[in-house]
Enzyme design. Structure first.
Site, PDB file in Angstrom:
ATOM      1  CG  ASP A 241      36.825  45.397  34.891  1.00  0.00           C
ATOM      2  OD1 ASP A 241      36.032  44.458  35.063  1.00  0.00           O
ATOM      3  OD2 ASP A 241      38.012  45.367  35.306  1.00  0.00           O
TER       4      ASP A 241
HETATM    5  C1  GLC Z   1      39.750  42.765  36.213  1.00  0.00           C
HETATM    6  C2  GLC Z   1      38.456  42.471  36.831  1.00  0.00           C
HETATM    7  C3  GLC Z   1      38.095  43.397  37.934  1.00  0.00           C
HETATM    8  C4  GLC Z   1      39.332  43.839  38.681  1.00  0.00           C
HETATM    9  C5  GLC Z   1      40.223  44.605  37.716  1.00  0.00           C
HETATM   10  C6  GLC Z   1      41.509  45.099  38.387  1.00  0.00           C
HETATM   11  O1  GLC Z   1      39.893  42.360  34.920  1.00  0.00           O
HETATM   12  O2  GLC Z   1      37.343  42.330  35.957  1.00  0.00           O
HETATM   13  O3  GLC Z   1      37.157  42.723  38.789  1.00  0.00           O
HETATM   14  O4  GLC Z   1      38.969  44.661  39.770  1.00  0.00           O
HETATM   15  O5  GLC Z   1      40.558  43.823  36.586  1.00  0.00           O
HETATM   16  O6  GLC Z   1      42.317  44.014  38.739  1.00  0.00           O
END
Ligand code: GLC
Length: 747
Positions: A274
């Protein structure tokens, strides 16, 4: 089914076989330096808010394999050209974004699509999203979000399929099919990403990002199944979650990413962390420093570092000093290159910049969005059959802060850079009643008590807060507007930024002065319909007793206003069912139907209410939803009273439309294992089918109960088992179903 990869002539070519993919990957690996391989393990941010060197410069050096937080077709082609023509290895980039429920045509949020209990709704929605996203130049979505959520205070409950793994499994597979189609090579599909692996939705107190403690039985019986279903559906990538799972951050968690995902499930794709999560291993007190974080994330099985820059800073050094072997890097790189080969990016790295405008204008996309919204809405109350409203109405008031909000109608997790353009409720009702007077008044505004930190990423100016005087004036105007109408439609709930990431809340009440406004309008004594626009269950106890008609519309997307009007005025009969339990209070969360019995179960002489200040029974139970018609579910039959371990029985029941209009019912099958190696939940969903029935029509639903449905991961035995025990079987219209049969599993 043969897979199709486009060539540079655009003609269909047979998808490369696994062997051909592997051969092409090896050929690429053979001409890549260590730095270039590490570049493939690096995803960089394309947005201004991401610190660091310019993407162009990083890409030119082969320092990135993918870009996120960029949504600009022209710029995609600029960066791709640098990668393909100027970087050392000339490997095309993967462009990625969170396309969760639509790219330009916005569909109902995933929690709403789960409310349809119709996986084809989710599949078709994600197929449209993929077509539009690919036309824009995107290759990869960070979806579907598969976290089972049983605490309505958790803001990200909006992004998933609710509280139940069986429904979650169906929605997971459907979304992967929608995004990816039969072949990653198709020019209108994108690679999907099963996220956030795993257990993210069980944060203490529903507080987003907080640590999670889950025993293996809960992980395997409740939280893993949608992810395994996505894998079986062929999902190309996984995303490791942020939070600590049992004291080990998910993005440094070998048990999750090596033992289960690859070892048990045989996943051949790749894992991305993430956002910044590799670097965050230090923040979370797990890794000593960036070097340690890089080592532990890669060793645990994270292939690609999302935007934390930890891999590019440390992996080469870890190889040079022998802490990591070059084979470790190679093993992480191969599946990434394989996805790029399968997607045909080497043959077609660029995007036709004229394509998006043609694709997003397709009328069938709006039609699909309207149908999905219609099928996602749940009728919670309809006292005195107030609904459907007559189209002959001449004077309707539409009241509430969300009634004309495009943002609230499209909902949480809009694509980065998207400008909301939904048909609002006011617009939908005005379109439905062209000759009527449809007055609108917002009433007092609603705002988060603490602004979303996403506001800092979105440059658009946030509105200046109303003063108390302005709010009071708005309240008076709204009540006056209601007073002058024949019928009032109240549109209340949550703003789009009140659910989603970093949007947890301690209360489930209607934010702001909405309930006060509702009470003032109801006091006028006119017919009142409440339409909810929200991303989570809300504790609307007063409304449930005092407002005759309540429609749960969730965050219904681009066509939300039309779909709501279709239902309010009877062109569509609502057939959705709740995928989550509605608690009476936020403090009752987490509250869900599939709980174990206790020594003092409800209804027993020993029963003690769990709180002395009010019963925690649901306001609305899992699986609940009404219709403009009525149904009966009868003649429950099990093909045999006994079944051997490992064998199956068939369960049938008759569903009849006993009312006067066509409608949909969702027949639901629940079981309860009465005793065995472990205590088991008092009810578990093990089958469902949504049926459309004409008045008087009867259809028979047929379900199978076999080892897949009757086994569980046993905490006691430490493995999957099927006990030879007695079961209760119910079929009904929600999780409180009473139509019952017995089934005994024997050795
Ligand atoms: C975020 C989220 C995730 C997302 C990623 C990219 O913080 O937790 O679900 O895909 O960043 O935007």
């Amino acid at each position: 089914m043969s897979k199709v990869v486009r060539t540079n002539t655009g003609a269909a070519a047979p998808d490369p076989s696994e062997a051909e993919v592997a051969a092409r990957v090896e050929a690429l690996m053979g001409r890549m330096s260590l730095e270039e391989k590490i570049g493939q393990l690096t995803q960089i941010g394309g947005a201004a808010f991401v610190p660091g060197p310019k993407p162009e410069d990083v890409i030119r050096k082969g320092g990135a394999g993918s870009v996120l937080w960029l949504n600009n077709t022209k710029q995609f082609n600029v960066l791709q050209k640098i990668a393909v023509e100027e970087s050392p290895a000339k490997i095309p980039l993967l462009f990625a974004l969170d396309v969760i429920h639509g790219y330009r045509t916005i569909f109902p949020v995933p929690l709403a699509m789960a409310s349809s209990w119709d996986p084809s709704v989710a599949e078709r929605a994600q197929a449209v999203a993929a077509k539009e996203a690919r036309a824009a130049g995107l290759h990869w979505t960070f979806g579907p979000m598969l976290d089972i959520a049983r605490d309505a205070r958790w803001g990200r409950i909006v992004e998933g399929a609710g509280e139940d793994p069986f429904l979650g499994v169906a929605m997971a597979a459907a979304q992967v099919r929608g995004f990816q189609g039969p072949s990653l090579g198709a020019p209108d599909r994108i690679v999907a990403c099963a996220k956030h692996f795993a257990g993210y939705g069980v944060a203490d107190g529903g507080r987003d990002y907080d640590p999670v403690y889950l025993p293996e039985g809960q992980l395997r019986n409740v939280y893993f199944p949608p992810f395994e279903a996505a894998l079986k559906a062929g999902v190309g990538t996984f995303m490791s979650a942020y939070m600590d799972l049992n004291d080990v951050p998910a993005s440094g968690n070998r048990f999750l990413l090596r033992d289960v995902l690859r070892g048990e499930w045989g996943f051949k794709g790749f894992v991305i962390s993430d956002a910044f999560a590799v670097g965050s291993l230090v923040t979370q007190g797990f890794a000593r420093d960036g070097r340690d974080a890089a080592f532990r994330a890669l060793s645990a099985g994270v292939n690609m570092d999302m935007a934390s820059n930890t891999y590019p800073q440390h992996l080469a050094g870890l190889v040079e000093d022998g802490t990591l072997k070059l084979d470790d890097i190679d093993a992480a790189v191969r599946p990434i290159l394989a996805v790029k080969v399968r997607m045909g990016l080497f043959e077609q790295p660029y995007t036709d910049e004229s394509k998006l405008a043609q694709v997003v204008a397709l009328p069938e996309h709006r039609k699909e969005a309207r149908l999905a919204a219609q099928r996602s809405m749940v009728l919670l109350r309809n006292e005195g059959r107030l609904l459907p409203l007559a189209k002959s109405l001449k004077n309707v008031a539409v009241i509430g802060p969300l009634a004309d909000s495009m943002e609230a109608t499209e909902g949480s997790w809009m694509v980065f850079g998207h400008t909301p353009a939904a048909v609002t409720v006011v617009e939908g009702i005005r379109a439905k009643l062209p000759g009527a007077k449809v007055e609108y008044a917002p009433g007092p505004e609603i705002r988060r008590d603490i602004a979303s930190w996403f506001d800092t990423m979105m440059p658009e100016a946030k509105k200046v807060p109303q003063t108390p005087e302005q709010a009071e004036a708005a309240c008076q105007t709204a009540v006056a507007t209601a007073r002058s109408a024949d019928v009032v439609v109240m549109v209340l709930g949550e703003n789009a930024d009140m659910a989603g990431e970093a949007a947890s809340r301690a209360s489930l009440d209607l934010p702001g002065r909405q309930e006060e406004l509702l009470k003032a309008v109801v006091t006028l004594g006119k017919p009142v319909v409440l339409v909810l626009l929200n991303g989570r269950p809300l504790s609307i106890g007063w409304a449930a007793e005092n407002v005759p008609a309540i429609l749960e519309a969730w965050e219904p997307g681009s066509e939300g206003g039309h779909a709501i009007a279709d239902i309010l005025f009877g062109d569509v009969n609502p057939g959705g069912k709740l995928p989550v339990t509605f608690p009476r209070k936020g403090s009752h969360a987490p509250l869900y139907y599939a709980r174990n019995l206790t020594h003092s179960p409800e209804g027993s002489p020993m029963y003690n209410p769990r709180y002395w200040d009010g019963l925690p029974t649901p306001l609305y139970p899992f699986g609940f939803g009404l219709s403009y018609t009525t149904f009966s579910i009868t003649s429950l039959k099990v093909s045999a009273p006994q079944v051997k371990v490992g064998r199956s029985v068939t369960v049938t029941a008759d569903v009849t439309n006993t009312g006067s209009v066509v409608g949909d019912e969702v027949a639901q099958l629940y079981i309860h294992q009465r005793a065995g190696s472990d205590s088991r939940p008092m009810r578990e969903l093990k089958g469902f089918e949504r049926l459309t029935l004409k008045p008087g029509e009867t259809k028979t639903v047929t379900f199978t109960l076999g080892p897949a449905e009757l086994s569980h991961w046993s905490t006691n035995a430490g493995k999957w088992i099927q006990d030879a025990e007695a079961f209760d079987v119910w079929v009904g219209a929600n999780s409180l179903a009473t139509l019952h049969a017995d089934l005994v599993v024997v050795c």
